[in-house]
Design a protein around this motif. Sequence first.
Motif, PDB file in Angstrom:
ATOM      1  N   LEU A  76     -38.775 -19.068 -73.075  1.00 49.51           N
ATOM      2  CA  LEU A  76     -37.884 -18.767 -74.201  1.00 49.51           C
ATOM      3  C   LEU A  76     -38.539 -19.135 -75.535  1.00 49.51           C
ATOM      4  O   LEU A  76     -38.469 -18.378 -76.504  1.00 49.51           O
ATOM      5  CB  LEU A  76     -36.555 -19.508 -74.044  1.00 49.51           C
ATOM      6  CG  LEU A  76     -35.653 -19.022 -72.911  1.00 49.51           C
ATOM      7  CD1 LEU A  76     -34.444 -19.949 -72.775  1.00 49.51           C
ATOM      8  CD2 LEU A  76     -35.221 -17.591 -73.127  1.00 49.51           C
ATOM      9  N   THR A  77     -39.169 -20.295 -75.576  1.00 55.19           N
ATOM     10  CA  THR A  77     -39.841 -20.731 -76.802  1.00 55.19           C
ATOM     11  C   THR A  77     -40.962 -19.769 -77.171  1.00 55.19           C
ATOM     12  O   THR A  77     -41.130 -19.409 -78.342  1.00 55.19           O
ATOM     13  CB  THR A  77     -40.398 -22.158 -76.637  1.00 55.19           C
ATOM     14  OG1 THR A  77     -39.314 -23.037 -76.296  1.00 55.19           O
ATOM     15  CG2 THR A  77     -41.061 -22.649 -77.901  1.00 55.19           C
ATOM     16  N   ARG A 123     -41.159 -16.564 -76.480  1.00 53.85           N
ATOM     17  CA  ARG A 123     -40.572 -15.324 -76.992  1.00 53.85           C
ATOM     18  C   ARG A 123     -40.115 -15.493 -78.433  1.00 53.85           C
ATOM     19  O   ARG A 123     -40.317 -14.610 -79.262  1.00 53.85           O
ATOM     20  CB  ARG A 123     -39.418 -14.865 -76.106  1.00 53.85           C
ATOM     21  CG  ARG A 123     -39.892 -14.343 -74.767  1.00 53.85           C
ATOM     22  CD  ARG A 123     -38.743 -13.891 -73.889  1.00 53.85           C
ATOM     23  NE  ARG A 123     -39.256 -13.322 -72.662  1.00 53.85           N
ATOM     24  CZ  ARG A 123     -39.475 -12.026 -72.472  1.00 53.85           C
ATOM     25  NH1 ARG A 123     -39.222 -11.173 -73.429  1.00 53.85           N
ATOM     26  NH2 ARG A 123     -39.951 -11.586 -71.332  1.00 53.85           N
ATOM     27  N   LEU A 124     -39.508 -16.647 -78.738  1.00 54.88           N
ATOM     28  CA  LEU A 124     -39.073 -16.904 -80.119  1.00 54.88           C
ATOM     29  C   LEU A 124     -40.270 -16.981 -81.060  1.00 54.88           C
ATOM     30  O   LEU A 124     -40.234 -16.439 -82.166  1.00 54.88           O
ATOM     31  CB  LEU A 124     -38.274 -18.207 -80.202  1.00 54.88           C
ATOM     32  CG  LEU A 124     -36.837 -18.151 -79.687  1.00 54.88           C
ATOM     33  CD1 LEU A 124     -36.238 -19.555 -79.659  1.00 54.88           C
ATOM     34  CD2 LEU A 124     -35.998 -17.228 -80.551  1.00 54.88           C
ATOM     35  N   ALA A 138     -40.832 -14.489 -84.148  1.00 56.27           N
ATOM     36  CA  ALA A 138     -40.837 -15.056 -85.496  1.00 56.27           C
ATOM     37  C   ALA A 138     -42.162 -14.782 -86.205  1.00 56.27           C
ATOM     38  O   ALA A 138     -42.180 -14.495 -87.402  1.00 56.27           O
ATOM     39  CB  ALA A 138     -40.567 -16.559 -85.433  1.00 56.27           C
ATOM     40  N   LEU A 185     -35.630 -14.708 -88.738  1.00 52.01           N
ATOM     41  CA  LEU A 185     -34.781 -14.036 -87.755  1.00 52.01           C
ATOM     42  C   LEU A 185     -33.320 -14.404 -88.004  1.00 52.01           C
ATOM     43  O   LEU A 185     -33.010 -15.540 -88.338  1.00 52.01           O
ATOM     44  CB  LEU A 185     -35.164 -14.469 -86.337  1.00 52.01           C
ATOM     45  CG  LEU A 185     -36.582 -14.164 -85.877  1.00 52.01           C
ATOM     46  CD1 LEU A 185     -36.835 -14.766 -84.507  1.00 52.01           C
ATOM     47  CD2 LEU A 185     -36.832 -12.671 -85.863  1.00 52.01           C
ATOM     48  N   GLN A 220     -29.373 -15.049 -86.772  1.00 50.76           N
ATOM     49  CA  GLN A 220     -28.822 -15.735 -85.603  1.00 50.76           C
ATOM     50  C   GLN A 220     -28.591 -14.748 -84.465  1.00 50.76           C
ATOM     51  O   GLN A 220     -28.824 -15.068 -83.307  1.00 50.76           O
ATOM     52  CB  GLN A 220     -27.508 -16.445 -85.962  1.00 50.76           C
ATOM     53  CG  GLN A 220     -26.992 -17.335 -84.841  1.00 50.76           C
ATOM     54  CD  GLN A 220     -27.941 -18.483 -84.530  1.00 50.76           C
ATOM     55  OE1 GLN A 220     -28.350 -19.211 -85.415  1.00 50.76           O
ATOM     56  NE2 GLN A 220     -28.304 -18.633 -83.268  1.00 50.76           N
ATOM     57  N   GLU A 241     -30.361 -12.044 -83.804  1.00 49.21           N
ATOM     58  CA  GLU A 241     -31.666 -11.747 -83.193  1.00 49.21           C
ATOM     59  C   GLU A 241     -32.123 -12.897 -82.304  1.00 49.21           C
ATOM     60  O   GLU A 241     -32.626 -12.675 -81.198  1.00 49.21           O
ATOM     61  CB  GLU A 241     -32.711 -11.483 -84.275  1.00 49.21           C
ATOM     62  CG  GLU A 241     -32.467 -10.199 -85.049  1.00 49.21           C
ATOM     63  CD  GLU A 241     -33.351 -10.052 -86.259  1.00 49.21           C
ATOM     64  OE1 GLU A 241     -33.811  -8.918 -86.502  1.00 49.21           O
ATOM     65  OE2 GLU A 241     -33.588 -11.054 -86.979  1.00 49.21           O
ATOM     66  N   ILE A 242     -31.933 -14.124 -82.764  1.00 50.02           N
ATOM     67  CA  ILE A 242     -32.309 -15.297 -81.959  1.00 50.02           C
ATOM     68  C   ILE A 242     -31.490 -15.336 -80.682  1.00 50.02           C
ATOM     69  O   ILE A 242     -32.024 -15.536 -79.586  1.00 50.02           O
ATOM     70  CB  ILE A 242     -32.137 -16.596 -82.769  1.00 50.02           C
ATOM     71  CG1 ILE A 242     -33.156 -16.637 -83.913  1.00 50.02           C
ATOM     72  CG2 ILE A 242     -32.280 -17.827 -81.873  1.00 50.02           C
ATOM     73  CD1 ILE A 242     -32.923 -17.742 -84.913  1.00 50.02           C
ATOM     74  N   ASP A 243     -30.171 -15.136 -80.811  1.00 53.74           N
ATOM     75  CA  ASP A 243     -29.301 -15.125 -79.626  1.00 53.74           C
ATOM     76  C   ASP A 243     -29.743 -14.055 -78.629  1.00 53.74           C
ATOM     77  O   ASP A 243     -29.762 -14.286 -77.429  1.00 53.74           O
ATOM     78  CB  ASP A 243     -27.851 -14.909 -80.029  1.00 53.74           C
ATOM     79  CG  ASP A 243     -27.231 -16.104 -80.732  1.00 53.74           C
ATOM     80  OD1 ASP A 243     -27.854 -17.195 -80.733  1.00 53.74           O
ATOM     81  OD2 ASP A 243     -26.137 -15.957 -81.294  1.00 53.74           O
ATOM     82  N   LEU A 262     -32.777 -12.822 -78.206  1.00 52.08           N
ATOM     83  CA  LEU A 262     -34.022 -13.260 -77.564  1.00 52.08           C
ATOM     84  C   LEU A 262     -33.774 -14.319 -76.505  1.00 52.08           C
ATOM     85  O   LEU A 262     -34.481 -14.390 -75.505  1.00 52.08           O
ATOM     86  CB  LEU A 262     -34.990 -13.798 -78.617  1.00 52.08           C
ATOM     87  CG  LEU A 262     -35.606 -12.745 -79.530  1.00 52.08           C
ATOM     88  CD1 LEU A 262     -36.244 -13.401 -80.742  1.00 52.08           C
ATOM     89  CD2 LEU A 262     -36.628 -11.927 -78.771  1.00 52.08           C
ATOM     90  N   LEU A 263     -32.754 -15.143 -76.740  1.00 55.62           N
ATOM     91  CA  LEU A 263     -32.427 -16.210 -75.784  1.00 55.62           C
ATOM     92  C   LEU A 263     -31.494 -15.746 -74.676  1.00 55.62           C
ATOM     93  O   LEU A 263     -31.199 -16.489 -73.760  1.00 55.62           O
ATOM     94  CB  LEU A 263     -31.793 -17.404 -76.531  1.00 55.62           C
ATOM     95  CG  LEU A 263     -32.696 -18.101 -77.547  1.00 55.62           C
ATOM     96  CD1 LEU A 263     -31.916 -19.182 -78.268  1.00 55.62           C
ATOM     97  CD2 LEU A 263     -33.924 -18.685 -76.871  1.00 55.62           C
TER      98      LEU A 263
END
Length: 71
Positions: free
Chosen positions: A41-42, A44-45, A49, A56, A58, A60-62, A64-65
């Motif tokens: 996950l890290t 991918r973030l 980024a 990004l 929130q 988009e972050i959600d 990706l997670l």
Amino acid sequence: MGEGPLTRVLSVCGPVPPGERTSEPLDDRLRDDAALAEIELTSRLMIAASGAAEPLSQEEIDGLLGIAPDA
């Protein structure tokens, strides 16, 4: 759907097929699936980024997670 961070990550990394191991530990007793999932996950973030022109969102972050948006 436009060219978002998740699309960019998948274009670089590609999806990981179900059941495919991304690395082979020397001793399966030392395997930590939770830590490996966090690293994935890290990663991918970080990829998303680093390729983004601006921070990004929130949403988009959600995405990706793998977090579902609020209903």
